[in-house]
Design an enzyme around this catalytic site. Structure first.
Site, PDB file in Angstrom:
ATOM      1  N   HIS A   1     -11.372  -5.264   9.495  1.00 42.50           N
ATOM      2  CA  HIS A   1     -11.838  -4.871   8.164  1.00 42.50           C
ATOM      3  C   HIS A   1     -13.119  -4.045   8.215  1.00 42.50           C
ATOM      4  CE1 HIS A   1      -8.824  -7.383   6.419  1.00 42.50           C
ATOM      5  NE2 HIS A   1      -9.375  -7.421   5.224  1.00 42.50           N
TER       6      HIS A   1
ATOM      7  N   GLU B   1       0.802  -1.227   0.000  1.00 42.31           N
ATOM      8  CA  GLU B   1       0.000   0.000   0.000  1.00 42.31           C
ATOM      9  C   GLU B   1       0.832   1.273   0.000  1.00 42.31           C
ATOM     10  OE1 GLU B   1      -2.568  -3.308   1.346  1.00 42.31           O
ATOM     11  OE2 GLU B   1      -0.554  -2.623   1.918  1.00 42.31           O
TER      12      GLU B   1
END
Length: 664
Positions: A468, A399
């Site tokens: 998440h 990322e």
């Protein structure tokens, strides 16, 4: 700047090399002196001992090539041609500095010479360099980006992520590791299990070489060879330049971690001593040549100090200048066609991306599984077949690396859309988002901007458990230099991306996971929408319900239920969390005299708390009671459905909070 294809040690050239090194050394000596006089403040990292690297690398570049440096970048800036006057003024923090006084010693920027600045974050410039090169590769531009960094950076994830991307995507980057043997005060043997840094780059199949960084001729020869290969192949090359800094890590450093004898041993084989002695012994130059160089540099330094001393301090009234770029004119609403179609939120986002790709060749999408897989939430399904792998670009699970590459590509003029699969993954890219994307315009005095869009799924409701299911958009709304959007309707999901891609600043778009399957009607002629204003989704007179994103439709449902009980609730969809549209919020509160904020983030330190504070500051005398809040319960989001539902705002809680405002 004259470019020589191969090292040619004629008199003019060797004097040029020696002159660069003496100029750097004397400048740094003067900076050290000025620091003791408190004319230069903050951290000051000096380049003494490493001069051969800047002098050997940078003159070999073309004017169009780009440079990304570290916090020890004075030497690179000077050799690149950034005027010493403006460099010194920047060290003082004066408005005439090369970064407008906004960056200081660690953040020298100069757009005219393609100098993309020093970076105070160890390894932080590597992804930026990769992104600059990515833009050049995608456009077919004949440029090379040179990225300087120290040996300490090789322990950072951004080093490994960027090298992998550079080789994977054939990015024209020349990586220059200035290995001075210490990461601040820790010797390399104490922090690296593999001290052969060249081997680390070679592990990514990058052509790599170790160079004597104290020998300016060897550095230059290796650089010219590397640049020639990069221009021919378009592929990256890595040079490890072994060197040594004669001074402390910074002027704050007491340097207790190494013996004075060690420093003196290295000084005896320093780059200026070695090269100058060799030139004199071989009759290539004479003592008077050295004296002339030193006299010329002394004069230049005196002029630079005088320039800085005479410089001006930027007025406090300009404090917020360069936080954002020139703001575009408000978007004119599209003329409705009168024909509407039903569309899912997911399809609206997809069509927004597709429209942007067709409309502007600079736009591309990259992220984890956006291509062959079609996106984690199937948003980009089919787009790779339509636009190809270059513009729908699958990335590694890195990322920070690919987000930083998007930042660099945007700074180079592209219009990337970076997709972070889920908001929690964005934390791995937070350094690049906060320390580069949000700050580079300000630190460079407005010279560089980042017209980047970052999309990410956010929110709970899918039983994805604690790692998440975050709602962190309020965190990002805390950061100056960013814009934060939360589209809730299909019209906003499609139109906000259009407007965001035309914005000069980094825009983060948070797409709530519970909206992707939701449908809505949209005009076939729908176009760009305003990204700076809240919307009144339902008129009311008794209480203002203020919300955004995934909570909008719960709030509207609550408002319908309240109406059945005789309570008229006005529903405000914030749409933009940064900037917040205070005017719409205060106008609603002035009318209803009561407010409840519905925020899926946790209550402590929440966006809801910020909005409540603003209402208290701006509309206190309009209120008939304290502002209410409906937020997530302060627990990590649970996995079981009944507990997950209980942990985030739901319709009954919103109804209860609204009724409490009216004492019912």
């Amino acid at each position: 700047m004259t470019v020589i294809d191969k090292p040619h040690l004629d008199r003019e050239h060797v004097l040029d090399l020696l002159g660069h090194m003496i100029r750097i050394r004397k400048f740094e000596d003067k900076c050290a002196e000025l620091y003791t006089q408190q004319k230069i403040r903050g951290f000051l990292h000096l380049y003494d001992g490493e001069e051969a690297i800047a002098a050997g690398v940078i003159p070999a570049l073309r004017a169009a090539d780009r440079i990304v440096a570290t916090y020890r970048e004075h030497g690179q800036a000077l050799v690149r041609g950034v005027p010493m006057t403006t460099v010194m003024a920047e060290m003082y923090g004066k408005a005439e500095g090369c970064s407008g006084g906004r960056g200081g010693s660690m953040h020298l920027f100069d757009a005219e010479t393609e100098f993309y600045g020093g970076n105070a974050i160890v390894g932080g410039g590597l992804p930026l360099a990769g992104g600059l090169a990515l833009a050049d590769r995608m456009r077919g531009d004949d440029r090379v980006t040179v990225c300087f960094f120290g040996d300490g950076a090789v322990a950072e994830g951004e080093f490994h992520e960027t090298l992998n991307l550079a080789e994977l995507w054939d990015l024209p980057v020349l990586f220059i590791c200035e290995n001075n043997g210490y990461a601040m005060g820790t010797a390399i043997g104490r922090y690296e299990s593999q001290t052969d840094i060249r081997a680390k780059a070679a592990a990514y199949n990058i052509t790599s070489e170790t160079v004597d960084g104290m020998d300016v001729v060897e550095v230059e020869a290796a650089t010219r060879k590397a640049l020639k290969a990069i221009r021919e192949t378009g592929r990256p090359i890595f040079l490890e330049c072994n060197t040594y800094r004669f001074r402390a890590h910074s002027m704050f450093d007491a340097q207790l971690y190494r013996e004075k004898a060690e420093v003196e041993t290295w000084r005896e084989q320093g780059p200026i001593v070695r090269f100058q002695t060799w030139l004199l012994e071989n009759g290539l130059i004479h003592e008077e040549d050295v004296s002339q160089i030193e006299a010329r540099v002394d004069t230049e330094i005196a002029e630079a100090v005088a320039f800085a001393e005479a410089g001006s301090w930027e007025p406090v009234a300009d404090l917020t200048k360069h936080v954002l770029g020139p703001q575009p004119a408000p978007v004119a609403p599209a003329q409705p066609s009168g024909e509407t179609v039903e569309m899912t939120y997911r399809e609206a986002v997809k069509q927004a991306i597709r429209d942007a790709m067709i409309r502007d060749d600079r736009v591309f999408l990259m992220g984890e599984d956006v291509g062959a897989y079609g996106g984690c939430y199937a948003v980009s399904k089919g787009l790779m077949d339509e636009f190809g792998e270059d513009r729908i670009r699958d990335t590694p699970l890195s990322e920070s690396g690919f987000t930083g590459a998007g930042i660099g590509a945007a700074a180079a003029g592209m219009r990337p859309i970076v997709e972070l699969m889920t908001v929690n993954f964005s934390l791995l890219a937070l350094d690049q988002i906060m320390n580069t994307a949000a700050t580079i315009r300000h630190m460079s005095g407005g010279q560089f901007g980042v017209p980047l869009v970052i999309r990410m799924a956010t929110g709970a409701g899918k039983q994805l458990a604690a790692q998440h299911s975050h709602s962190l958009e309020g965190w990002y709304a805390h950061i100056p230099g960013l814009k934060v959007l939360t589209p809730a309707t299909v019209e906003d999901a499609r139109g906000m991306l259009w407007t965001a891609l035309e914005d000069p600043d980094p825009v983060l778009i948070f797409e709530n996971v519970m909206l992707y399957n939701r449908t809505g009607m949209i005009d076939t002629a729908a176009g760009p929408v305003d990204i700076s204003r809240a919307a009144v989704r339902r008129e009311g007179s008794d209480v203002s319900l203020i919300t955004y994103g995934g909570s909008l439709f719960k709030t509207l449902e609550a408002a319908d239920a309240l109406e059945a009980d005789g309570i008229s609730a006005e529903v405000i969809d914030l749409r933009s969390l940064r900037p917040l549209d205070d005017a719409t919020i205060m106008a609603s509160v002035a009318k209803t005299r009561r407010a409840v904020i519905v925020d899926e983030g946790w209550r402590s330190g929440s966006l809801a708390g910020e909005i409540s504070a603003r209402i208290m500051e701006q509309a206190f005398w309009s209120l008939d009671g304290p502002v209410g809040r409906v937020c997530a319960v302060e627990v990590p989001i649970p996995y079981p459905k009944h507990l997950e539902d209980a942990s985030i705002p739901q319709v009954p809680g919103i109804i209860a909070a609204a009724k409490a405002q009216l004492g019912r």
